[in-house]
Design an enzyme around this catalytic site. Structure first.
Site, PDB file in Angstrom:
ATOM      1  N   SER A  77       6.289  16.517 -70.404  1.00  0.00           N
ATOM      2  CA  SER A  77       7.414  16.792 -71.290  1.00  0.00           C
ATOM      3  C   SER A  77       7.980  18.188 -70.999  1.00  0.00           C
ATOM      4  O   SER A  77       8.394  18.468 -69.876  1.00  0.00           O
ATOM      5  CB  SER A  77       6.962  16.637 -72.752  1.00  0.00           C
ATOM      6  OG  SER A  77       8.066  16.607 -73.625  1.00  0.00           O
ATOM      7  N   ASP A 119      10.462   5.680 -73.954  1.00  0.00           N
ATOM      8  CA  ASP A 119      10.362   7.056 -74.445  1.00  0.00           C
ATOM      9  C   ASP A 119      11.517   7.345 -75.413  1.00  0.00           C
ATOM     10  O   ASP A 119      12.678   7.284 -75.031  1.00  0.00           O
ATOM     11  CB  ASP A 119      10.403   8.025 -73.255  1.00  0.00           C
ATOM     12  CG  ASP A 119       9.975   9.435 -73.600  1.00  0.00           C
ATOM     13  OD1 ASP A 119      10.233   9.866 -74.743  1.00  0.00           O
ATOM     14  OD2 ASP A 119       9.393  10.105 -72.729  1.00  0.00           O
ATOM     15  N   HIS A 139       6.552   8.208 -75.327  1.00  0.00           N
ATOM     16  CA  HIS A 139       6.430   9.610 -74.905  1.00  0.00           C
ATOM     17  C   HIS A 139       4.954   9.990 -74.922  1.00  0.00           C
ATOM     18  O   HIS A 139       4.463  10.688 -75.814  1.00  0.00           O
ATOM     19  CB  HIS A 139       7.243  10.510 -75.833  1.00  0.00           C
ATOM     20  CG  HIS A 139       7.455  11.900 -75.294  1.00  0.00           C
ATOM     21  ND1 HIS A 139       8.155  12.142 -74.131  1.00  0.00           N
ATOM     22  CD2 HIS A 139       7.050  13.116 -75.738  1.00  0.00           C
ATOM     23  CE1 HIS A 139       8.180  13.446 -73.892  1.00  0.00           C
ATOM     24  NE2 HIS A 139       7.504  14.057 -74.848  1.00  0.00           N
TER      25      HIS A 139
END
Length: 245
Positions: A127, A183, A215
């Site tokens: 991320s 996601d 995610h």
């Protein structure tokens, strides 16, 4: 880098054999290095990365706009997270990104100073950490072994080329990008656009999609990262390089 930033020393996993390679893996927003300790254990479980030292840095606590300005661990501020590709690009925190870039470049240099060649160092992350791994890796002044970016994107994409050193030593460095197609935090469209931008600029990137993954990271993805690390950081054995000492 701001002197007001308080940084904890990274979490370290020493090599279990002779240390010949290093992986720096960067966590995402709101997490710490401890959040990826299990993944490191997963990568090490088959004893194929015994010569690799893992460094898991901890982000400093900074005010995060999308968290109502409250402090949380972050590598740079994020203004909005609403699941759209555009949201993460709004009001990008260039100063925060560059402060973190300097920190990661320093971590890389410390490994080089300790005797690990740059081409035996991989930087990766998840991320926000993956975004920093792409940015810090491709703007490094030394040629790295590889870059891993999970569920992430290219920061400062509109002027990314301005931050690339001359010569561009990491243009051919393999970049493994991976993303879940479900996601809801970092939209896969942003990940794919970032990949397309990097390919368009001539970088050696690949993009793998994991069906149904949100995610997060899946075991399949972690195994793919392990395979990438093994390919980029093959074991040298006890005798490699001794004649050069």
């Amino acid at each position: 880098m701001s002197s007001s930033i308080t940084r904890l020393p990274p979490l370290l996993f020493p090599a279990t054999a002779r240390h010949t390679a290093t992986v720096i893996f960067i966590h995402g927003l709101g997490d710490t290095g401890h959040g990826w300790a299990g993944a490191v254990e997963n990568w090490r479980r088959r004893q194929r990365l015994d010569e690799v030292k893992f460094i898991l840095p901890h982000a400093p606590a900074i005010p995060i706009t999308c968290n109502w300005g409250m402090k949380m661990p972050g590598w740079y501020d994020i203004h909005t997270i609403d699941g759209t590709p555009e949201s993460l690009r709004k009001h990008e925190d260039e100063a925060g990104i560059l402060a973190s870039q300097a920190y990661f470049h320093d971590l890389i240099q410390k490994e080089i100073d300790s005797g690990i060649p740059a081409d035996r160092i991989v930087i990766g992350g998840f991320s926000q950490g993956g975004a920093m791994s792409i940015f810090s890796g491709l703007t490094a002044k030394v040629k790295l072994a590889g870059i891993v970016a999970l569920s992430s994107y290219l920061v400062l994409s509109a002027k990314f080329a301005d931050f690339v050193p001359k010569p561009d030593v990491n243009r051919q460095t393999p970049v493994f990008m991976a993303h879940g197609d479900s996601d809801q935090v970092v939209n896969i469209a942003l990940g794919k656009t970032s990949f397309d931008l990097l390919k368009g600029m001539g970088y050696n990137a690949e993009f793998k999609v994991y069906k149904g993954m949100e995610h997060s990271a899946s075991l399949e993805e972690l195994d793919d990262v392990e395979a990438f690390l093994r390919e980029r950081l093959p074991a040298l054995g006890d005798n490699e390089g001794k004649s050069e000492l």
